[in-house]
Write a protein that holds these residues in place. Sequence first.
Motif, mmCIF file in Angstrom:
data_model
loop_
_atom_site.group_PDB
_atom_site.id
_atom_site.type_symbol
_atom_site.label_atom_id
_atom_site.label_comp_id
_atom_site.label_asym_id
_atom_site.label_seq_id
_atom_site.Cartn_x
_atom_site.Cartn_y
_atom_site.Cartn_z
ATOM 1 N N SER A 167 45.160 13.053 24.334
ATOM 2 C CA SER A 167 46.151 14.092 24.582
ATOM 3 C C SER A 167 47.540 13.523 24.867
ATOM 4 C CB SER A 167 45.697 14.974 25.752
ATOM 5 O OG SER A 167 45.423 14.183 26.901
ATOM 6 N N ASP A 168 47.624 12.244 25.271
ATOM 7 C CA ASP A 168 48.912 11.629 25.553
ATOM 8 C C ASP A 168 49.518 10.927 24.345
ATOM 9 O OD1 ASP A 168 46.839 9.775 25.600
ATOM 10 O OD2 ASP A 168 47.894 8.423 26.960
ATOM 11 N N GLN A 261 34.822 12.700 30.256
ATOM 12 C CA GLN A 261 35.977 11.790 30.307
ATOM 13 C C GLN A 261 37.180 12.448 30.986
ATOM 14 O OE1 GLN A 261 35.998 10.343 25.995
ATOM 15 N NE2 GLN A 261 36.381 8.439 27.111
ATOM 16 N N MET A 262 37.401 13.723 30.699
ATOM 17 C CA MET A 262 38.517 14.431 31.319
ATOM 18 C C MET A 262 38.391 14.414 32.844
ATOM 19 S SD MET A 262 38.755 17.701 28.711
ATOM 20 C CE MET A 262 39.993 18.576 29.665
ATOM 21 N N ASP A 263 37.177 14.630 33.331
ATOM 22 C CA ASP A 263 36.973 14.668 34.778
ATOM 23 C C ASP A 263 37.023 13.286 35.419
ATOM 24 O OD1 ASP A 263 36.864 17.386 34.799
ATOM 25 O OD2 ASP A 263 34.686 17.550 34.975
ATOM 26 N N LYS A 264 37.026 12.250 34.592
ATOM 27 C CA LYS A 264 37.208 10.887 35.087
ATOM 28 C C LYS A 264 38.672 10.451 34.989
ATOM 29 C CE LYS A 264 32.537 9.361 33.847
ATOM 30 N NZ LYS A 264 31.730 8.498 32.933
ATOM 31 N N GLY A 265 39.514 11.357 34.530
ATOM 32 C CA GLY A 265 40.933 11.058 34.456
ATOM 33 C C GLY A 265 41.400 10.468 33.143
ATOM 34 N N VAL A 266 40.510 10.371 32.155
ATOM 35 C CA VAL A 266 40.907 9.857 30.847
ATOM 36 C C VAL A 266 41.710 10.938 30.122
ATOM 37 C CG1 VAL A 266 40.105 8.901 28.658
ATOM 38 C CG2 VAL A 266 38.827 8.431 30.763
ATOM 39 N N LYS A 267 42.783 10.543 29.470
ATOM 40 C CA LYS A 267 43.668 11.513 28.825
ATOM 41 C C LYS A 267 43.155 11.858 27.423
ATOM 42 C CE LYS A 267 47.656 10.283 31.571
ATOM 43 N NZ LYS A 267 49.067 9.854 31.635
#
Length: 373
Positions: A167-168, A261-267
């Motif tokens: 997303s980044d 992954q999103m909940d682990k902070g991965v973008k």
Amino acid sequence: MKNWIKGAAPTRRGFLKGSAGALALGSGVNLFNINHAFSQDVSYDGSVFDAGGATLRIAEWGGFWEEIVRKELLNQFEKDFNCKIAYESSFPWFPKFVAGGPQKPPFALVNWNYGEMFKTAAAGDFFVPIDELVANLPNAKSIWPFATENGVGVTWSYTRYCYAYRSDLVDPKPASFKDFWEEKFAGKRGTYVTSNGLQMDFFIAACKLFGKDQYDLDAGYEAMRKAMPMKISDFTGNMQTLLERGEVEIAVQHDAEVYQQMDKGVKVAPMLWDEIKPILTQTKTVSRYAEPVEKKLAYALLNRTLDTKLQSVMGSTFYQRPVNKDVVITPNLASKGVTNTADAIAGYWTPDWKSYNEHEEDIVETVNGIFAG
């Protein structure tokens, strides 16, 4: 799905029961025919029973998945039914079934993804027919119809196919299935080896959306060629790593992996496939010729699998979507917009796996050649 009406017409089971009786009377007692499951009616009504220490052989995924299933389901099941679970996690299951044939099943209850399940079903009379299976699962009255429409087994949880993208790094974000082929993703696209079910579904979807239908293999081959160069991974965990490192910016994936992954902070973020909606299922079958007590235990365990408790646990732990209509979506999934409604499940699509399996050798050879080139 055909309606199952007991006794409405002569059945193969009835014929075999009669044949077993004739063998016993005419040529001495044949213990296989007298004692085997197909010569007896096995039914389950949802109640707890004493299995007398019998063993139930099951096949399902290993690792952390097995740890959770044992903790949340199997340990209590063994106590309640006075039985022992023999758990096999050495995938694949297909070779083990065909090695012994239908009448000597390696397991009584098996968890599958669609591709291998359909291949096994096509190879012989291995599984209890779907209508008979559902008739022995009281909790099946609470599941969505799509869970049995595959015609072979009962789906008890699932995820949505999607693209995972950074997303980044990706702007604008992908909005359609065909965006995967945009020039900006050259060398930054990711898919899987041909033995991975995600690549199989991806290929079939490409055949359908780039060609005239899902059987247009040439369109699928051309789509794979145009997508090269790609990063080819063997499993989803490795693809997650490639996304985290930025080596891949868009990849074939299923949404549970993206949400974790999103909940682990991965973008990363998912782009769910909406033009076509295949799903990655967890689907269970019961072996038709399992011994009677073991078969009854298989029904009982599958019935508990369909209960709201385990379905909620699998949602909170593995981000799996439920098939039981009464399950309240867990917060981790609800925060991603997942719902458990008739509108949410509308349009789910099952590829023609019979056709895929018939052409698998050509597909594998051709696509491997494309990937290697």
